[in-house]
Design a protein around this motif. Sequence first.
Motif, short mmCIF file in Angstrom:
data_model
loop_
_atom_site.label_atom_id
_atom_site.label_comp_id
_atom_site.label_asym_id
_atom_site.label_seq_id
_atom_site.Cartn_x
_atom_site.Cartn_y
_atom_site.Cartn_z
N ILE A 47 1.19 -0.99 -0.14
CA ILE A 47 0.08 0.07 -0.03
C ILE A 47 1.14 1.29 -0.12
O ILE A 47 1.71 1.41 0.95
CB ILE A 47 -0.89 -0.06 1.15
N GLU A 48 0.73 2.08 -0.99
CA GLU A 48 1.64 3.02 -1.45
C GLU A 48 2.15 3.70 -0.12
O GLU A 48 1.17 4.46 0.39
CB GLU A 48 1.31 3.85 -2.37
N ARG A 49 3.39 4.01 0.28
CA ARG A 49 3.81 4.87 1.31
C ARG A 49 3.06 4.57 2.87
O ARG A 49 3.05 5.38 3.28
CB ARG A 49 3.92 6.23 0.89
N ASP A 54 0.43 12.08 -7.27
CA ASP A 54 -0.51 12.40 -8.44
C ASP A 54 -0.08 11.64 -9.44
O ASP A 54 1.14 11.10 -9.48
CB ASP A 54 -0.46 13.84 -8.80
N LEU A 55 -0.81 11.12 -10.36
CA LEU A 55 -0.44 10.42 -11.71
C LEU A 55 -0.01 11.57 -12.57
O LEU A 55 -0.83 12.65 -12.77
CB LEU A 55 -1.67 9.57 -12.42
N ALA A 56 1.11 11.34 -13.13
CA ALA A 56 1.79 12.33 -14.08
C ALA A 56 2.14 13.49 -13.47
O ALA A 56 1.94 14.66 -13.95
CB ALA A 56 0.99 12.50 -15.49
N GLU A 91 7.84 1.22 -7.26
CA GLU A 91 6.65 0.56 -7.76
C GLU A 91 5.68 1.64 -8.49
O GLU A 91 5.42 1.33 -9.78
CB GLU A 91 5.68 0.40 -6.53
N SER A 92 5.68 2.70 -7.97
CA SER A 92 4.66 3.95 -8.70
C SER A 92 5.35 4.14 -9.98
O SER A 92 4.77 4.39 -11.05
CB SER A 92 4.73 4.96 -7.72
N GLN A 93 6.90 4.47 -9.87
CA GLN A 93 7.47 4.65 -11.20
C GLN A 93 7.15 3.61 -12.48
O GLN A 93 6.70 4.11 -13.51
CB GLN A 93 9.00 4.66 -10.77
N VAL A 150 -6.96 8.44 -7.39
CA VAL A 150 -6.23 7.33 -7.30
C VAL A 150 -6.56 6.29 -8.08
O VAL A 150 -8.02 6.25 -8.24
CB VAL A 150 -6.10 6.55 -6.02
N LEU A 151 -5.88 5.68 -9.03
CA LEU A 151 -6.31 4.93 -10.22
C LEU A 151 -5.07 3.65 -10.28
O LEU A 151 -4.00 4.10 -10.47
CB LEU A 151 -6.57 5.48 -11.80
N ALA A 152 -5.38 2.61 -10.56
CA ALA A 152 -4.65 1.45 -10.77
C ALA A 152 -3.88 1.76 -12.25
O ALA A 152 -4.47 1.26 -13.03
CB ALA A 152 -5.09 0.11 -10.58
N ALA A 153 -2.75 2.32 -12.25
CA ALA A 153 -2.30 2.66 -13.52
C ALA A 153 -2.01 1.51 -14.40
O ALA A 153 -2.28 1.85 -15.73
CB ALA A 153 -1.17 3.55 -13.61
N LYS A 162 -6.55 -2.67 -5.70
CA LYS A 162 -6.14 -3.26 -7.02
C LYS A 162 -4.54 -3.14 -7.27
O LYS A 162 -3.84 -3.80 -7.51
CB LYS A 162 -6.91 -2.57 -8.39
N ILE A 163 -4.11 -2.01 -6.85
CA ILE A 163 -2.70 -1.56 -6.96
C ILE A 163 -2.13 -2.66 -5.81
O ILE A 163 -0.92 -3.31 -6.23
CB ILE A 163 -2.43 -0.31 -6.56
N GLY A 164 -2.62 -2.73 -4.74
CA GLY A 164 -1.89 -3.77 -3.61
C GLY A 164 -2.05 -5.00 -4.26
O GLY A 164 -0.75 -5.80 -3.88
#
Length: 172
Positions: free
Chosen positions: A22-24, A69-71, A83-85, A120-123, A156-158
Amino acid sequence: MDIEKVNSMDFGEFVDVFGNVIERCPLIAAAVWSQRPFSNLEDLEKHFFAFIDALPQSGQEGILRCHPDLAGRELQRGTLTAESQREQRGAGLTSLNADERLQLAELNAQYRARFGFPFVLAARLSDRAAVPRELARRLHCPPAQELRTALGEVKKIGHLRLADLLGAEQTL
Ligand SMILES: NC(=O)N[C@H]1NC(=O)NC1=O
């Protein structure tokens, strides 16, 4: 990595390996460690998600606020988590032109102003054309519904990050 290996990890190793599922939010991995042993990937995942579901709304919003943020600026500066990168690159968000970046920055700002947390969206399940479309759509959703949607994306990201770590087939 198999589940026996996961169950044999001491606290420090577990948090090192699973701290960014889970991000950060390494605190969540720290809490999940206490629930071992896990019977399989689904069981491990269930504990991560149960922790999120049990939080009060302020805690759930806090999790969303830990997401970049995305982008956004962190992508430009190169300060994203690994992971996010990877996820943002996979969705093509590292190769936007200036107009596309500006459009997303404006939508991200509108979203944050309306809901008080970042979009937040599962990129990995999206792409550079779908992200602004989905952002523009969710911008108009009722806040309670949007909180639920955003937490679903966190899961979903997790799920995908856990599946990567355990080398499992990725199904959603
Ligand atoms: N804002 C946002 O959705 N960020 C996350 N999405 C994703 O797939 N990885 C992230 O860091």
